[in-house]
Design an enzyme around this catalytic site. Structure first.
Site, short mmCIF file in Angstrom:
data_model
loop_
_atom_site.label_atom_id
_atom_site.label_comp_id
_atom_site.label_asym_id
_atom_site.label_seq_id
_atom_site.Cartn_x
_atom_site.Cartn_y
_atom_site.Cartn_z
N HIS A 145 0.83 -1.20 0.00
CA HIS A 145 0.00 0.00 0.00
C HIS A 145 0.87 1.26 0.00
CE1 HIS A 145 -3.70 2.22 0.58
NE2 HIS A 145 -3.25 2.76 1.68
N GLN A 150 3.90 1.56 -1.23
CA GLN A 150 4.47 1.70 -2.56
C GLN A 150 3.44 2.26 -3.54
OE1 GLN A 150 7.73 1.21 -3.41
NE2 GLN A 150 8.07 0.88 -1.24
N HIS A 158 0.99 4.28 -2.74
CA HIS A 158 0.88 5.71 -2.43
C HIS A 158 2.01 6.49 -3.10
CE1 HIS A 158 -2.31 6.74 0.44
NE2 HIS A 158 -2.26 5.47 0.82
#
Length: 109
Positions: A80, A82, A84
């Site tokens: 998650h 990464q 973002h």
């Protein structure tokens, strides 16, 4: 939880925080450009890029650690984080293009 996994999760949280802050600054830059405040838009975009650089440095630390043999459990949180970062990179890049378009429109008036 191993020390390496705990460090990786803390880095993932930092990555999400910096990526989110960069995306928010880029959004504020677009809004400023829309309102005709190109100086503020450029300042916010520079802030977004600086914060994005901080996020990228965190990612580099994570990658370097793994390359040095410190195996970390791949978690949904890390994936998650990464996600973002990649979203923020794209958003900041597009914000720069949008600001250039607003600048061009202002010059044509």
């Amino acid at each position: 939880m191993t020390e390496e996994n705990n460090a990786a999760l803390q880095q993932a949280m930092q990555l999400m925080l910096n990526a989110g802050d960069a995306k928010e600054a880029a959004h504020e830059a677009i809004e400023a450009a829309h309102d005709g405040d190109l100086a503020s838009a450029k300042q916010k975009l520079a802030q977004a890029k600086e914060t994005l650089n901080t996020a990228h440095n965190t990612q580099t630390k994570m990658l370097t650690s793994e390359a040095q043999g410190k195996k970390v459990e791949l978690t949904l949180l890390i994936v998650h984080a990464q996600d973002h970062l990649m979203t923020a990179i794209t958003y900041v890049d597009l914000a720069g293009e949008i600001i250039r378009l607003y600048q061009r429109l202002a010059e044509d008036k």
